[in-house]
Design a protein around this motif. Sequence first.
Motif, mmCIF file in Angstrom:
data_model
loop_
_atom_site.group_PDB
_atom_site.id
_atom_site.type_symbol
_atom_site.label_atom_id
_atom_site.label_comp_id
_atom_site.label_asym_id
_atom_site.label_seq_id
_atom_site.Cartn_x
_atom_site.Cartn_y
_atom_site.Cartn_z
ATOM 1 N N ARG A 783 0.788 -1.437 0.415
ATOM 2 C CA ARG A 783 -0.443 -0.127 -0.121
ATOM 3 C C ARG A 783 1.178 1.085 0.265
ATOM 4 N NH1 ARG A 783 -5.051 -0.999 1.001
ATOM 5 N NH2 ARG A 783 -5.183 1.273 2.681
ATOM 6 N N GLY A 784 0.609 1.938 -1.335
ATOM 7 C CA GLY A 784 1.415 3.328 -1.103
ATOM 8 C C GLY A 784 2.644 3.383 -1.951
ATOM 9 N N GLN A 785 2.555 2.230 -2.357
ATOM 10 C CA GLN A 785 4.392 1.863 -2.724
ATOM 11 C C GLN A 785 3.656 1.550 -3.776
ATOM 12 O OE1 GLN A 785 6.051 0.031 0.987
ATOM 13 N NE2 GLN A 785 7.497 0.739 -0.615
ATOM 14 N N PRO A 786 3.422 2.342 -5.206
ATOM 15 C CA PRO A 786 3.515 1.621 -6.745
ATOM 16 C C PRO A 786 4.645 1.182 -7.206
ATOM 17 C CG PRO A 786 3.267 3.783 -6.761
ATOM 18 C CD PRO A 786 3.766 3.473 -5.192
ATOM 19 N N CYS A 787 4.068 0.620 -8.284
ATOM 20 C CA CYS A 787 5.077 -0.021 -9.106
ATOM 21 C C CYS A 787 4.652 0.309 -10.623
ATOM 22 C CB CYS A 787 4.911 -1.444 -8.943
ATOM 23 S SG CYS A 787 5.467 -2.501 -7.205
ATOM 24 N N ARG A 788 6.334 0.322 -11.393
ATOM 25 C CA ARG A 788 6.266 -0.502 -12.993
ATOM 26 C C ARG A 788 7.602 -0.650 -13.213
ATOM 27 N NH1 ARG A 788 8.805 6.205 -12.823
ATOM 28 N NH2 ARG A 788 10.632 5.614 -11.654
ATOM 29 N N PRO A 789 7.131 -1.318 -14.868
ATOM 30 C CA PRO A 789 9.008 -1.818 -15.132
ATOM 31 C C PRO A 789 10.329 -0.939 -14.640
ATOM 32 C CG PRO A 789 6.761 -2.547 -16.570
ATOM 33 C CD PRO A 789 7.019 -0.872 -15.691
ATOM 34 N N TYR A 790 10.977 -1.396 -14.577
ATOM 35 C CA TYR A 790 12.314 -0.831 -15.041
ATOM 36 C C TYR A 790 13.218 -0.414 -15.984
ATOM 37 C CZ TYR A 790 17.419 0.315 -14.325
ATOM 38 O OH TYR A 790 18.438 0.909 -13.915
ATOM 39 N N VAL A 791 12.961 1.447 -15.966
ATOM 40 C CA VAL A 791 13.643 1.360 -17.524
ATOM 41 C C VAL A 791 14.474 2.316 -16.497
ATOM 42 C CG1 VAL A 791 13.359 2.837 -19.341
ATOM 43 C CG2 VAL A 791 11.233 2.090 -18.383
ATOM 44 N N PRO A 792 15.921 1.784 -17.753
ATOM 45 C CA PRO A 792 17.290 3.126 -16.967
ATOM 46 C C PRO A 792 16.971 4.485 -17.171
ATOM 47 C CG PRO A 792 18.028 0.356 -18.301
ATOM 48 C CD PRO A 792 16.333 0.938 -18.263
ATOM 49 N N ALA A 793 17.907 5.586 -16.623
ATOM 50 C CA ALA A 793 17.622 7.125 -17.344
ATOM 51 C C ALA A 793 18.370 6.796 -18.243
ATOM 52 C CB ALA A 793 17.394 7.384 -15.635
ATOM 53 N N ALA A 794 18.876 8.506 -18.982
ATOM 54 C CA ALA A 794 19.032 8.326 -20.486
ATOM 55 C C ALA A 794 20.578 8.102 -19.663
ATOM 56 C CB ALA A 794 19.317 10.145 -20.222
ATOM 57 N N ASN A 795 20.736 8.263 -18.265
ATOM 58 C CA ASN A 795 22.992 8.619 -17.979
ATOM 59 C C ASN A 795 22.896 6.699 -17.883
ATOM 60 O OD1 ASN A 795 21.223 8.299 -15.613
ATOM 61 N ND2 ASN A 795 23.043 9.322 -14.572
ATOM 62 N N GLY A 796 21.916 6.376 -17.893
ATOM 63 C CA GLY A 796 22.915 4.688 -17.259
ATOM 64 C C GLY A 796 22.003 4.041 -16.682
ATOM 65 N N GLY A 797 21.479 4.803 -15.036
ATOM 66 C CA GLY A 797 20.764 4.156 -14.231
ATOM 67 C C GLY A 797 19.228 4.451 -13.365
#
Length: 797
Positions: A783-797
């Motif tokens: 509860r209160g902690q949504p999820c999403r598929p991990y997508v790296p940021a533009a700098n790789g992290g």
Amino acid sequence: MRARAGGRCCRTTRMLIAAAVVSTTTATSTTASTTASTSGALATATAAPPSSPPASAVPAVTESPSGGALAGSGSVGQAYALHAEPATELELVDDTGAVVATATATDLGSVLVRDVDLGKYTFRAPDGAETEPFEVVGPDDHPGAAFYADQELEPGLNYITTRDGVQLAATLRLPPGTTLDDGPFPTVIEYSGYETAAPGDLLGSFLTPDAIDPDLPLPASSTIIGSGIMPLLGFASVSVQMRGTGCSGGAFGLFDTIAALDGYDAIETIAAEPWVKGGRVGMVGISFSGISQFTVAGTRPPSLAAITPLSPTDDLYSVGFPGGIFNTGFAASWLAERVEDAKPAHLGGQPWAQKMIELGDTSCAANQALHGWAQTMDDVMQGRTDRIPAPFDERSPRVAAADIDVPVFVAGAFQDEQTGGQWVDLLSALEGNPDVWATIVNGTHIDSLGPGVAGRWVEFLDLYVADELPSFNASVLELAGAMYPLIAAAPAAPIETPRFQDAASTDEARAEFAEDPRVRVLFDNGGDNAGDPVGPGALDPNWELGFDAWPPSNVEATTLFLGDGGTLGAEAGAEAEATYRPDPAARPATSMDGGGNPWDAIPPYTWEPVAGDAGIGFVSEPLTDDLVLVGPGRVNLFVRSTAADSDIQVTVSEVRADGQEMLVQTGQLRASHRAVDPARTTELFVAPTYVAEDAADLPSGEFTEVGVPINAFGHAFRAGSRIRLTITAPGGERPSWTYGTPDTGGEVINTISLGGDRASTIVLPVVPGAAAGAAEPTCPSNRGQPCRPYVPAANGG
């Protein structure tokens, strides 16, 4: 003393039913669409309706009150006049004859002047008429005991007279089937500016709608603790309406000194009643009714036994201006609603007040006179956006907490979408009080009343307010689970059976209760895993840890370094830089698919990943062991910006082995507010001063160290998961908060220094040797902690 009627043995588990019908949204609606199919079985748990209001004629409140001479009165730092001719200008005159203020009478014939020095005054009208002299007093000028003892309350709607003559509407409800002759009763007060004192049967409207009096207006559903739950627990309960709202008199000022002292006066008046057990009362409530308990208890009413604030906040500034940035979402709308609520009934105010006037309540009608003088936050802020010490300290639960000397039971959620996760900061202000117990859970605003909290909450009320051993009726326990899904949109685990039933005395039971950890942290609330029979999103913490203080004294501040390529590691790397464009348009408010609510079983968040170069991310290597984090944290950034100022958001999340990313916590800061209070700032906790004198632009072309606070959290990163830090413009992570961040159009460039002598870091609160106490939950389910598929940021992290 006669034993209490109405099923004393059923108190605790009847609360379990009532707790489920709580709607803890901060909206002021008094309607309920929920229909309980179990109403027949629950009929015995409903409270008897209060007495009806008087049936006398009502004056027309659209006209100036007539029939009385110009009257004036002093208050604490205020002066007011009644029965003036509308639109005339009155002068406030001190005892030397000097005019110290002027004000124009409203259409209801009233004038109010704030910030008046101590002394004697009169009001003078244009025709030379003057009021009798009156005195403006200080906050410590309390009335004598006789002032309180001379007032009497009966079941139903009453009016309590405060020290300055203003009346507060207060509805008394007794345990079902009892009368005042069955007392004395342990007694509690719920105190807020919502539609609190409306005398209708709120709980009955849920459970037995055909049996309630349709003429009596219902209180706001967010006040169900006082208006419904407490009588079922065997307590007399008084729902007290803040001044300037509903049927109460006076002018509204959000959590100001007068509101706190009104609470003092209400406590002392009620405690003096012969039907109050022991001559002492407790305070209860969630959200607005929880926050108010701190400022009232900070005045130290002699007859206050204990307080039990649920889902509070630490400071109005931290909600209104998180990180020094205006909260254009929840805070702005909530404050606007408070001003609308404070209007006179005939101009829109609270509908229940207009209904009472139509039913013949002349006191309610007369009490509308000063409602036109409600103080807004714009009045308080005077166009400023920094934390002005005087008005904010006056209204601050954290500041008031240091003066509280009665037992405290407080609970709330780390990811509270309304009052905010930063509320936990106020616990450090209570460290001088030996009788404080806090429960913190991952989840939303309603979760402070979940089953992981409710049992301990009732134990506390029994032991510290009722001065009795806890008890329960197991047959009612079965009905509780049917009620949570109706209102919380979630199933629930069974409530903990109250302890200490076999203790030899309440003193012995209190001694055992006092051995509980000062702080309980409940983990994976809602988490669905292989060993969990309740289901995803349930009000169901999976495990817990106890601590002796807040922040926990045994946590280790653990530093990770932001590195080139989006790495996050235990050692600083070579000098490098990472850039992003802090565009608020790229971080829209977290949306709610399908019109869902943030307290739904599995919140249907659309939690968007960072888009393009609008942010940067840093990710650790997979953990070899579980890592349990409890407490606040901080991100120490060396920032260079093409703008003179920049709003920064940091987000901590868990990148799981299954490829899902779970939100843990966020923090925000306007970089110009980077100056900190050294007395409160620690290796783990950043305490910006937020005062204008300390604010400074970012120096052009130079790296500047900026400490961004991470709101407190409790989370177990499982072995195989990675820790992620994301840096963006504010927004995109919370369903109710939006931010007044200036539009950048993507043109501003922020550069973060990595490694070398300007190594940016994140400091996290690690509980040494701790491991997760349950299997990893599915994602999403916490509860209160949504999820999403991990997508790296533009700098790789």
